[in-house]
Design a protein around this motif. Structure first.
Motif, short mmCIF file in Angstrom:
data_model
loop_
_atom_site.label_atom_id
_atom_site.label_comp_id
_atom_site.label_asym_id
_atom_site.label_seq_id
_atom_site.Cartn_x
_atom_site.Cartn_y
_atom_site.Cartn_z
N LYS A 111 -5.16 -44.32 82.24
CA LYS A 111 -5.97 -45.45 81.77
C LYS A 111 -5.11 -46.63 81.37
O LYS A 111 -5.54 -47.78 81.41
N ASN A 112 -3.88 -46.35 80.99
CA ASN A 112 -2.99 -47.44 80.57
C ASN A 112 -2.01 -47.84 81.66
O ASN A 112 -1.02 -48.53 81.40
N GLY A 113 -2.29 -47.41 82.88
CA GLY A 113 -1.57 -47.92 84.05
C GLY A 113 -0.18 -47.34 84.27
O GLY A 113 0.65 -47.97 84.95
N ALA A 114 0.10 -46.16 83.74
CA ALA A 114 1.43 -45.56 83.98
C ALA A 114 1.63 -45.30 85.49
O ALA A 114 0.70 -44.90 86.17
N GLN A 115 2.85 -45.54 85.95
CA GLN A 115 3.15 -45.26 87.37
C GLN A 115 3.26 -43.77 87.61
O GLN A 115 2.89 -43.26 88.65
N LYS A 116 3.86 -43.07 86.62
CA LYS A 116 4.11 -41.64 86.82
C LYS A 116 3.89 -40.88 85.52
O LYS A 116 4.21 -41.37 84.44
N PHE A 117 3.36 -39.68 85.70
CA PHE A 117 3.21 -38.74 84.59
C PHE A 117 4.07 -37.53 84.94
O PHE A 117 3.88 -36.90 85.99
N LEU A 118 5.05 -37.26 84.10
CA LEU A 118 5.98 -36.15 84.37
C LEU A 118 5.81 -35.11 83.27
O LEU A 118 5.72 -35.46 82.10
N TYR A 119 5.72 -33.85 83.65
CA TYR A 119 5.42 -32.84 82.62
C TYR A 119 6.24 -31.56 82.83
O TYR A 119 6.69 -31.25 83.92
N ALA A 120 6.38 -30.84 81.73
CA ALA A 120 7.11 -29.56 81.74
C ALA A 120 6.16 -28.45 82.13
O ALA A 120 5.19 -28.17 81.44
N SER A 121 6.46 -27.81 83.25
CA SER A 121 5.84 -26.54 83.58
C SER A 121 6.85 -25.45 83.18
O SER A 121 7.64 -25.67 82.24
N THR A 122 6.88 -24.34 83.85
CA THR A 122 7.86 -23.31 83.47
C THR A 122 8.14 -22.33 84.62
O THR A 122 7.26 -22.06 85.43
N SER A 123 9.34 -21.79 84.61
CA SER A 123 9.68 -20.73 85.57
C SER A 123 9.00 -19.41 85.21
O SER A 123 8.96 -18.49 86.02
N SER A 124 8.45 -19.32 83.97
CA SER A 124 7.74 -18.08 83.58
C SER A 124 6.58 -17.79 84.52
O SER A 124 6.13 -16.65 84.62
N LEU A 125 6.08 -18.82 85.18
CA LEU A 125 5.00 -18.65 86.15
C LEU A 125 5.34 -17.64 87.23
O LEU A 125 4.48 -16.98 87.78
N TYR A 126 6.63 -17.54 87.56
CA TYR A 126 7.05 -16.69 88.67
C TYR A 126 7.03 -15.20 88.31
O TYR A 126 7.11 -14.36 89.20
N LEU A 133 13.67 -17.68 93.24
CA LEU A 133 12.33 -18.18 92.95
C LEU A 133 12.15 -19.52 93.67
O LEU A 133 12.97 -20.43 93.52
N VAL A 134 11.09 -19.61 94.43
CA VAL A 134 10.90 -20.83 95.23
C VAL A 134 9.46 -21.32 95.07
O VAL A 134 8.53 -20.52 94.89
N GLU A 135 9.31 -22.64 95.10
CA GLU A 135 8.02 -23.26 94.78
C GLU A 135 6.88 -22.80 95.68
O GLU A 135 5.71 -22.89 95.32
N THR A 136 7.20 -22.33 96.89
CA THR A 136 6.14 -21.93 97.83
C THR A 136 5.61 -20.53 97.55
O THR A 136 4.62 -20.12 98.16
N GLN A 137 6.23 -19.81 96.63
CA GLN A 137 5.74 -18.46 96.34
C GLN A 137 4.38 -18.51 95.66
O GLN A 137 4.09 -19.43 94.88
N VAL A 138 3.57 -17.48 95.93
CA VAL A 138 2.32 -17.31 95.19
C VAL A 138 2.69 -16.88 93.77
O VAL A 138 3.59 -16.04 93.60
N VAL A 139 2.05 -17.48 92.76
CA VAL A 139 2.37 -17.08 91.39
C VAL A 139 1.17 -16.43 90.72
O VAL A 139 0.03 -16.78 91.01
N ALA A 140 1.47 -15.49 89.85
CA ALA A 140 0.43 -14.83 89.04
C ALA A 140 0.94 -14.86 87.61
O ALA A 140 1.71 -13.98 87.20
N PRO A 141 0.57 -15.89 86.84
CA PRO A 141 1.14 -16.06 85.50
C PRO A 141 0.99 -14.79 84.66
O PRO A 141 -0.11 -14.26 84.53
N PRO A 142 2.09 -14.29 84.07
CA PRO A 142 2.04 -13.00 83.39
C PRO A 142 1.62 -13.05 81.93
O PRO A 142 1.45 -12.01 81.31
N ASN A 143 1.49 -14.23 81.35
CA ASN A 143 1.13 -14.32 79.93
C ASN A 143 0.42 -15.65 79.65
O ASN A 143 0.31 -16.51 80.53
#
Ligand SMILES: NC(=O)c1ccc[n+]([C@@H]2O[C@H](COP(=O)([O-])OP(=O)(O)OC[C@H]3O[C@@H](n4cnc5c(N)ncnc54)[C@H](O)[C@@H]3O)[C@@H](O)[C@H]2O)c1
Length: 327
Positions: A111-126, A133-143
């Motif tokens: 809403k305030n016109g930011a060009q980019k929104f960058l956020y922390a995800s996690t490798s725990s997803l894997y 660990l590669v981004e194309t893998q299917v993930v099943a978050p364990p917690n």
């Protein structure tokens, strides 16, 4: 001068991000100080700290005022930053804080016109996916913690489909270490906790036999990866990148490296691993995606990063004292 809002910017990674960028950007840091520490931030005319909650649009709007009515980049580090915070009574709060801070900050950014929104995800997803660990893998978050980050990623894809003008980029950090973790206390990275123990002549506690590995990544390289995405002229849409060193190091090797840096010889205390299910034995990232698309090149070797950590030890600021307390 371009302007950045950093939510959770008084915390470990956020404060490093702010301090590294203070000369080139006008920066506002919004943090509840639940885990952060204002003193993590360098005193500098380009950094303004605001105590407040990213779940509250009114607190986000207070940042806009300080930023002079516009923002270029929003970097979202706020939220619930590890699984144990969801345990027991933390469950509902953990989810609410994670999801509410994310969606409110995302909406506010667009809403305030930011060009980019960058956020922390996690490798725990894997979880225990095959290595590397590669981004194309299917993930099943364990917690629960990993579930919230999965929600961030899925939400970003849907949101970007409706509002493609703002890129939304997530980062699956591996195991991040570096300065400014004292306020995280028992939630800090193992390198910090081991360093605090050895610094006090205590035995670091290791679950199992210490052969388990992690992709320990210096926070400066995490900042490098996010910055490359932030400043890239490529249209990235909604995307996710691993950030790691791309190699695994055992806990035994970390203790050895710390002893070397301290000039000590303190042996670890090995205890039976109390985590019986889904314990991650080994971890390392495939970082070719961020290398190829953004030119990422991790620059801090473990040896240099660990020496830096030991040289800048601030034991008096540690919130909890021993890795015995928690893992
Ligand atoms: N440190 C790691 O190894 C690692 C690995 C993967 C992902 N991450 C993610 O990176 C992000 C930053 O991690 P960190 O290690 O710096 O954690 P951190 O806990 O040090 O930083 C998070 C900061 O956010 C603040 N905060 C929490 N809820 C808030 C809210 N609603 N509004 C404003 N501030 C709020 C906290 O006070 C804290 O200062 C987190 O989202 C975490 O999940 C970290």
């Amino acid at each position: 001068m371009k302007k950045i809002l950093i939510t959770g910017g008084a915390g470990f990674i956020g404060s490093n991000f702010a301090n590294i960028h203070k000369e080139e950007y006008k920066i506002v840091v919004l943090d509840t100080l639940f885990l952060g520490d204002k003193e993590n931030l360098d005193e500098h005319e380009n950094i303004t700290f605001i105590e407040g909650d990213a779940c509250l649009p009114s607190d986000l709007d207070a940042c806009l005022e300080v930023l002079g009515g516009s923002v270029d980049f929003v970097v979202h580090f706020a939220g619930t930053s590890s699984q144990p915070m969801f345990n027991g009574d933390g469950f509902a709060w953990g989810y609410t804080n994670a999801i509410s801070s994310f969606v409110h900050t995302l909406e506010w950014a667009r809403k305030n016109g930011a060009q980019k929104f960058l956020y922390a995800s996690t490798s725990s997803l894997y979880a225990n996916n095959p290595l590397p660990l590669v981004e194309t893998q299917v993930v099943a978050p364990p917690n629960h913690y990993a579930v919230t980050k999965h929600v961030y990623e899925e939400c970003s894809t849907c949101y970007n489909a409706v509002y493609p003008e703002m890129d939304i980029i997530g980062f699956r950090f591996m195991s991040v270490y570096g300065p400014n973790e004292e306020a995280k206390g028992v939630y800090a990275n193992l390198i910090s906790q081991f360093a605090w123990d050895i610094g006090r002549d205590l035995q670091p506690v290791i679950y199992g036999d210490g052969t388990q590995t992690r992709d320990f990544t210096n926070v400066k390289d995490v900042v490098q990866g996010i910055t490359l995405a932030m400043t890239s002229s490529k249209k990235l849409g909604a995307d996710v990148f691993n950030i790691g060193l791309g190699k695994s190091t055992s806990l035994n090797d970390i203790v050895d490296a710390l002893n070397k840096a301290f000039g000590k010889n303190i042996t670890p205390k090995y205890i039976e691993n109390p985590i019986k299910e889904a314990y991650i034995q080994d971890q390392y990232a495939d970082i070719s995606k961020i290398q190829n698309i953004l030119g990422f090149n991790p620059s801090v070797s473990l040896e240099v990063g660990i020496q830096d950590q030991v040289d800048n030890l601030r034991l008096e600021k540690v919130r909890k004292t021993s890795s015995d307390d928690f893992r």
